[in-house]
Design a protein around this motif. Structure first.
Motif, PDB file in Angstrom:
ATOM      1  N   HIS A  87      24.444  56.337  31.981  1.00  4.41           N
ATOM      2  CA  HIS A  87      25.250  56.874  33.071  1.00  4.41           C
ATOM      3  C   HIS A  87      24.930  56.183  34.398  1.00  4.41           C
ATOM      4  CE1 HIS A  87      27.168  59.884  30.669  1.00  4.41           C
ATOM      5  NE2 HIS A  87      26.010  60.385  30.264  1.00  4.41           N
ATOM      6  N   PHE A  88      23.679  55.852  34.635  1.00  2.00           N
ATOM      7  CA  PHE A  88      23.326  55.153  35.868  1.00  2.00           C
ATOM      8  C   PHE A  88      23.882  53.728  35.880  1.00  2.00           C
ATOM      9  CE2 PHE A  88      20.535  58.586  37.012  1.00  2.00           C
ATOM     10  CZ  PHE A  88      20.545  58.531  38.387  1.00  2.00           C
ATOM     11  N   GLU A  89      23.872  53.087  34.738  1.00  5.31           N
ATOM     12  CA  GLU A  89      24.462  51.747  34.654  1.00  5.31           C
ATOM     13  C   GLU A  89      25.960  51.793  34.940  1.00  5.31           C
ATOM     14  OE1 GLU A  89      23.374  50.299  30.853  1.00  5.31           O
ATOM     15  OE2 GLU A  89      21.254  50.046  31.356  1.00  5.31           O
ATOM     16  N   GLU A  90      26.625  52.873  34.508  1.00 12.93           N
ATOM     17  CA  GLU A  90      28.047  53.057  34.795  1.00 12.93           C
ATOM     18  C   GLU A  90      28.296  53.134  36.304  1.00 12.93           C
ATOM     19  OE1 GLU A  90      31.201  54.077  32.717  1.00 12.93           O
ATOM     20  OE2 GLU A  90      30.079  52.438  31.787  1.00 12.93           O
ATOM     21  N   LEU A  91      27.345  53.727  37.030  1.00 10.14           N
ATOM     22  CA  LEU A  91      27.527  53.962  38.460  1.00 10.14           C
ATOM     23  C   LEU A  91      27.115  52.783  39.328  1.00 10.14           C
ATOM     24  CD1 LEU A  91      26.171  57.615  38.707  1.00 10.14           C
ATOM     25  CD2 LEU A  91      28.522  56.845  38.387  1.00 10.14           C
ATOM     26  N   MET A  92      26.406  51.825  38.771  1.00  9.43           N
ATOM     27  CA  MET A  92      25.870  50.752  39.586  1.00  9.43           C
ATOM     28  C   MET A  92      26.856  49.609  39.813  1.00  9.43           C
ATOM     29  SD  MET A  92      22.876  51.618  40.628  1.00  9.43           S
ATOM     30  CE  MET A  92      22.016  50.115  41.089  1.00  9.43           C
ATOM     31  N   TYR A  93      28.092  49.787  39.383  1.00  7.95           N
ATOM     32  CA  TYR A  93      29.100  48.753  39.624  1.00  7.95           C
ATOM     33  C   TYR A  93      29.600  48.837  41.056  1.00  7.95           C
ATOM     34  CZ  TYR A  93      29.243  48.198  34.559  1.00  7.95           C
ATOM     35  OH  TYR A  93      28.907  47.979  33.260  1.00  7.95           O
ATOM     36  N   HIS A  94      29.917  47.690  41.626  1.00  8.47           N
ATOM     37  CA  HIS A  94      30.482  47.663  42.975  1.00  8.47           C
ATOM     38  C   HIS A  94      31.985  47.915  42.916  1.00  8.47           C
ATOM     39  CE1 HIS A  94      26.997  46.233  45.292  1.00  8.47           C
ATOM     40  NE2 HIS A  94      26.636  45.690  44.154  1.00  8.47           N
ATOM     41  N   PHE A  95      32.537  48.151  44.095  1.00  8.92           N
ATOM     42  CA  PHE A  95      33.985  48.341  44.198  1.00  8.92           C
ATOM     43  C   PHE A  95      34.713  47.085  43.740  1.00  8.92           C
ATOM     44  CE2 PHE A  95      37.877  47.585  46.504  1.00  8.92           C
ATOM     45  CZ  PHE A  95      38.582  48.751  46.336  1.00  8.92           C
ATOM     46  N   ARG A  96      35.784  47.254  42.979  1.00  7.93           N
ATOM     47  CA  ARG A  96      36.619  46.131  42.566  1.00  7.93           C
ATOM     48  C   ARG A  96      38.063  46.461  42.857  1.00  7.93           C
ATOM     49  NH1 ARG A  96      39.556  43.247  38.931  1.00  7.93           N
ATOM     50  NH2 ARG A  96      40.358  45.133  37.953  1.00  7.93           N
ATOM     51  N   TRP A  97      38.700  45.623  43.673  1.00  6.27           N
ATOM     52  CA  TRP A  97      40.117  45.833  43.974  1.00  6.27           C
ATOM     53  C   TRP A  97      40.958  45.216  42.866  1.00  6.27           C
ATOM     54  CZ3 TRP A  97      43.299  48.753  46.331  1.00  6.27           C
ATOM     55  CH2 TRP A  97      44.609  48.353  46.575  1.00  6.27           C
ATOM     56  N   PRO A  98      41.977  45.917  42.372  1.00  4.56           N
ATOM     57  CA  PRO A  98      42.830  45.359  41.318  1.00  4.56           C
ATOM     58  C   PRO A  98      43.376  43.988  41.710  1.00  4.56           C
ATOM     59  CG  PRO A  98      43.318  47.676  41.642  1.00  4.56           C
ATOM     60  CD  PRO A  98      42.365  47.296  42.740  1.00  4.56           C
ATOM     61  N   ASP A  99      43.423  43.095  40.746  1.00  3.00           N
ATOM     62  CA  ASP A  99      43.864  41.721  40.993  1.00  3.00           C
ATOM     63  C   ASP A  99      45.388  41.678  41.045  1.00  3.00           C
ATOM     64  OD1 ASP A  99      43.963  39.001  41.289  1.00  3.00           O
ATOM     65  OD2 ASP A  99      43.638  38.574  39.165  1.00  3.00           O
ATOM     66  N   VAL A 100      45.936  42.040  42.207  1.00  6.24           N
ATOM     67  CA  VAL A 100      47.390  42.117  42.368  1.00  6.24           C
ATOM     68  C   VAL A 100      48.009  40.718  42.298  1.00  6.24           C
ATOM     69  CG1 VAL A 100      49.255  42.741  43.937  1.00  6.24           C
ATOM     70  CG2 VAL A 100      47.269  44.231  43.705  1.00  6.24           C
ATOM     71  N   LYS A 101      49.045  40.556  41.469  1.00  7.15           N
ATOM     72  CA  LYS A 101      49.733  39.275  41.308  1.00  7.15           C
ATOM     73  C   LYS A 101      50.896  39.216  42.291  1.00  7.15           C
ATOM     74  CE  LYS A 101      47.197  38.949  37.546  1.00  7.15           C
ATOM     75  NZ  LYS A 101      46.664  40.310  37.520  1.00  7.15           N
ATOM     76  N   SER A 102      50.819  38.337  43.277  1.00  7.99           N
ATOM     77  CA  SER A 102      51.834  38.304  44.336  1.00  7.99           C
ATOM     78  C   SER A 102      52.694  37.046  44.312  1.00  7.99           C
ATOM     79  CB  SER A 102      51.159  38.422  45.708  1.00  7.99           C
ATOM     80  OG  SER A 102      50.223  37.386  45.892  1.00  7.99           O
TER      81      SER A 102
END
Length: 213
Positions: A87-102
């Motif tokens: 559970h701690f490993e699940e929480l240690m990820y940084h914010f990731r913004w969706p890779d919007v295709k423009s």
């Protein structure tokens, strides 16, 4: 007199030739613009489908993180020792913004033959303007709390988590609960942004479907 008539006739022939050549080129360009417009819309439609997958995956990821927080906060049914690290490993990820295709939106905005007042074009433009704004501003609201949580965990040597949460001293345990609750609020706001993005995409895809014969 005959020469004058010949010159006038030759002038009109040349004039008509130039005029028809101009009209033909203008007609060809209009056809090309319409074809380009269709290709751009097809590309944007395909990109929106990819965006929907990105947002859906990130919503799923954040949901998993929130479930881990809830599990770690459940004092009535303490998290088993062997699953705490997971559970701690699940929480240690940084914010990731969706890779919007423009790809294609630039051509769409710069086109001189597209009616900018059409509902589809207006909504497509609003969607990409929204994603551009969020990519530049909103992510930092989520990165900072996430980084602060990660730093606190590392500083207090809670990673790797090789013991039960109940083994923590009361003060550290209390601080951990406060930080987990704060991170959960952060994740819920983050999920709300992703859900808004997915909702916008669904509305746009519906508009595209309405265009089909």
């Amino acid at each position: 007199m005959k020469k004058a008539k010949a010159y006038i006739l030759e002038f009109f022939v040349i004039f008509l030739s130039i005029m028809f050549a101009f009209l033909s080129e203008n007609w060809r360009e209009n056809l090309q613009d319409k074809e380009d417009y269709g290709l751009i819309l097809d590309e944007i439609h395909a990109n929106l489908l990819l965006d929907s997958v990105e947002f859906a995956n990130d919503i799923s990821s954040v949901n998993g993180q929130i479930r881990s927080i809830d599990r770690l906060l459940d004092s009535e049914n303490p998290c088993p020792h062997d699953s705490v690290s997971f559970h701690f490993e699940e929480l240690m990820y940084h914010f990731r913004w969706p890779d919007v295709k423009s790809t294609g939106i630039g051509q769409l905005r710069n086109s001189k033959t597209i009616n900018p007042d059409s509902k589809l074009i207006s909504e497509v433009n609003n969607y990409y303007t929204w994603t551009e704004y969020l990519k530049e501003s909103t992510p930092y609201q989520y990165i900072v709390p996430q980084n602060e949580f990660n730093e606190w965990i590392v500083q207090n040597e809670l990673i790797p988590f090789n013991y039960s949460i109940s083994q923590l001293d009361p003060e550290k345990y209390s601080q951990l609960r406060v930080r987990l609750q704060h991170l959960k609020r952060n994740k819920e706001l983050q999920r709300g942004v992703y859900r808004t993005g997915l909702s916008r995409i669904v509305n746009l895809l519906n508009l595209f479907n309405e265009m089909e014969p």
